[in-house]
Scaffold this motif. Structure first.
Motif, PDB file in Angstrom:
ATOM      1  N   ILE A 266      35.069  63.986  31.918  1.00  0.00           N
ATOM      2  CA  ILE A 266      36.226  63.173  32.358  1.00  0.00           C
ATOM      3  C   ILE A 266      36.590  62.053  31.248  1.00  0.00           C
ATOM      4  O   ILE A 266      37.567  61.391  31.371  1.00  0.00           O
ATOM      5  CB  ILE A 266      35.777  62.386  33.665  1.00  0.00           C
ATOM      6  CG1 ILE A 266      36.833  62.101  34.637  1.00  0.00           C
ATOM      7  CG2 ILE A 266      34.742  61.367  33.509  1.00  0.00           C
ATOM      8  CD1 ILE A 266      37.707  63.066  35.259  1.00  0.00           C
ATOM      9  N   ASN A 267      35.558  61.872  30.339  1.00  0.00           N
ATOM     10  CA  ASN A 267      35.874  60.963  29.144  1.00  0.00           C
ATOM     11  C   ASN A 267      36.112  61.759  27.841  1.00  0.00           C
ATOM     12  O   ASN A 267      36.375  61.185  26.872  1.00  0.00           O
ATOM     13  CB  ASN A 267      34.810  60.014  29.115  1.00  0.00           C
ATOM     14  CG  ASN A 267      33.447  60.906  28.453  1.00  0.00           C
ATOM     15  OD1 ASN A 267      33.506  62.481  28.317  1.00  0.00           O
ATOM     16  ND2 ASN A 267      32.603  60.256  27.682  1.00  0.00           N
ATOM     17  N   GLN A 268      36.665  62.934  28.187  1.00  0.00           N
ATOM     18  CA  GLN A 268      37.236  63.934  26.917  1.00  0.00           C
ATOM     19  C   GLN A 268      38.601  64.561  27.187  1.00  0.00           C
ATOM     20  O   GLN A 268      39.035  64.541  28.241  1.00  0.00           O
ATOM     21  CB  GLN A 268      36.004  65.108  26.656  1.00  0.00           C
ATOM     22  CG  GLN A 268      34.810  64.653  26.420  1.00  0.00           C
ATOM     23  CD  GLN A 268      33.693  65.774  26.148  1.00  0.00           C
ATOM     24  OE1 GLN A 268      33.524  66.544  27.320  1.00  0.00           O
ATOM     25  NE2 GLN A 268      33.168  66.024  25.134  1.00  0.00           N
ATOM     26  N   LEU A 269      39.096  65.132  25.840  1.00  0.00           N
ATOM     27  CA  LEU A 269      40.122  65.821  25.946  1.00  0.00           C
ATOM     28  C   LEU A 269      40.173  67.247  25.188  1.00  0.00           C
ATOM     29  O   LEU A 269      39.119  67.277  24.483  1.00  0.00           O
ATOM     30  CB  LEU A 269      41.404  65.013  25.438  1.00  0.00           C
ATOM     31  CG  LEU A 269      41.832  63.647  26.084  1.00  0.00           C
ATOM     32  CD1 LEU A 269      42.664  62.984  25.172  1.00  0.00           C
ATOM     33  CD2 LEU A 269      42.496  64.061  27.518  1.00  0.00           C
ATOM     34  N   ASP A 270      40.785  68.077  25.630  1.00  0.00           N
ATOM     35  CA  ASP A 270      40.649  69.282  24.712  1.00  0.00           C
ATOM     36  C   ASP A 270      42.151  69.830  24.497  1.00  0.00           C
ATOM     37  O   ASP A 270      42.774  70.296  25.243  1.00  0.00           O
ATOM     38  CB  ASP A 270      40.169  70.552  25.554  1.00  0.00           C
ATOM     39  CG  ASP A 270      39.781  71.691  24.592  1.00  0.00           C
ATOM     40  OD1 ASP A 270      40.524  71.629  23.577  1.00  0.00           O
ATOM     41  OD2 ASP A 270      39.142  72.690  25.036  1.00  0.00           O
TER      42      ASP A 270
END
Length: 308
Positions: free
Chosen positions: A175-179
């Motif tokens: 939830i604190n990441q992006l891809d």
């Protein structure tokens, strides 16, 4: 995307057959053609500015231009000169300076071109950035997604480093990441909506937040109404309803605030070149009347769907 405030009724519907308002004459570099258009921006006068990716140019179509657009940046072959672009992915109009801000993806830079007719080159605002999407808030801050660092940063114009506003915790599905964050939208509260492409979701980061809130998709890759498949263009209206170009599903979806599933508003009829079909829709925007504009990449056209 635009910070244009658009009021769209919650039960609005659109014509299912789009009208081609730019391109649609096969792939090519004539002024009546596009070649893999990606991001687009619609101004108050319904002028559409398009990142014409494989033509290495930004082309503008005014509301009554039925035949030909006008090249307003680049178009001088692929290259990294200040008079050139290299596979631009997104563009917006900065009203304050009457200029175009362009994500010059192939050159790893964000550039600004004046809209004055005498302009023959741009200036570099940010370099060494794998930018894909841009947005501007009403305070004049610029937001840029970086697909290599899996983060979004906010910049004051002229600033080189910016402030992290989403992601930045490595590539991933947390939830604190992006891809691979692609397109962006920023609302009046400076909340940033991110098309988190490889996570098949749209995630909203409130101002100052350390983690995001999934507002569409996030149920894995697929075709169900709860799912997205490589989302790109996004737009949020004044009610907080989210619209997303669901690229690999060849459709545009609407997700009302707090919804666990979306609805298809146009497309979703398999890939194709029909007026009710898309072939990899990427960029998406609305004009102030609520008409929908979609960059239909592999059909080399921009479609407008009128609100009913």
């Amino acid at each position: 995307m635009s910070s244009l405030l658009v009021n769209i009724p919650v039960n609005a519907t659109w014509t299912q057959n789009g009208v081609t308002i730019a391109g649609g004459n096969g792939s090519g570099n004539a002024t009546n053609q596009l070649y893999s258009p990606e991001g687009l921006f619609v101004d108050d006068n319904q002028t559409v500015v398009i990142a014409d990716f494989k033509n290495h140019r930004i082309i503008q179509w005014k509301k009554d231009d039925t035949m030909n657009g006008q090249v307003v940046a680049g178009g001088k072959d692929q290259g990294n000169g200040l008079h050139q672009l290299n596979r631009p992915t997104d563009v917006l109009i900065d009203k304050e300076t009457d200029s175009l801000i362009i994500c010059d993806w192939g050159n790893h830079r964000v550039v600004r071109w004046s809209r004055r007719s005498s302009t023959t080159q741009g200036e570099i605002l940010i370099d060494n950035i794998n930018c894909l999407g841009l947005a501007m808030d009403e305070h004049g801050y610029l937001y840029v997604s970086d697909v290599a660092k899996h983060e979004v940063r906010r910049y004051q114009l002229g600033e080189k480093n910016g402030t992290l506003v989403a992601g930045g915790n490595g590539q991933g599905g947390g939830i604190n990441q992006l891809d691979y964050p692609t397109y962006l939208f920023v609302d009046e509260q400076q909340s940033v909506y991110v098309s988190d492409c490889n996570n098949h979701r749209v995630i909203k980061w409130n101002k100052g937040a350390k983690e995001g809130i999934v507002v569409a998709g996030g149920q894995g890759q697929g075709y169900a109404m709860t799912q997205l498949q490589y989302p790109y263009g996004i737009f949020v209206d004044t009610l907080g309803t989210l619209y997303a170009a669901d690229e690999v599903n060849h459709r545009v979806m609407r997700w009302t605030q707090g919804a666990t599933q979306g609805t298809v508003i146009v497309g979703g009829n398999n890939s194709g070149a029909g007026a009710n079909q898309f072939n990899f829709p990427l960029g998406l925007s609305f004009d102030r009347h609520g008409n929908l504009y979609v960059a239909d990449r592999d059909n080399h056209r921009v479609q407008r769907f009128s609100i009913k």
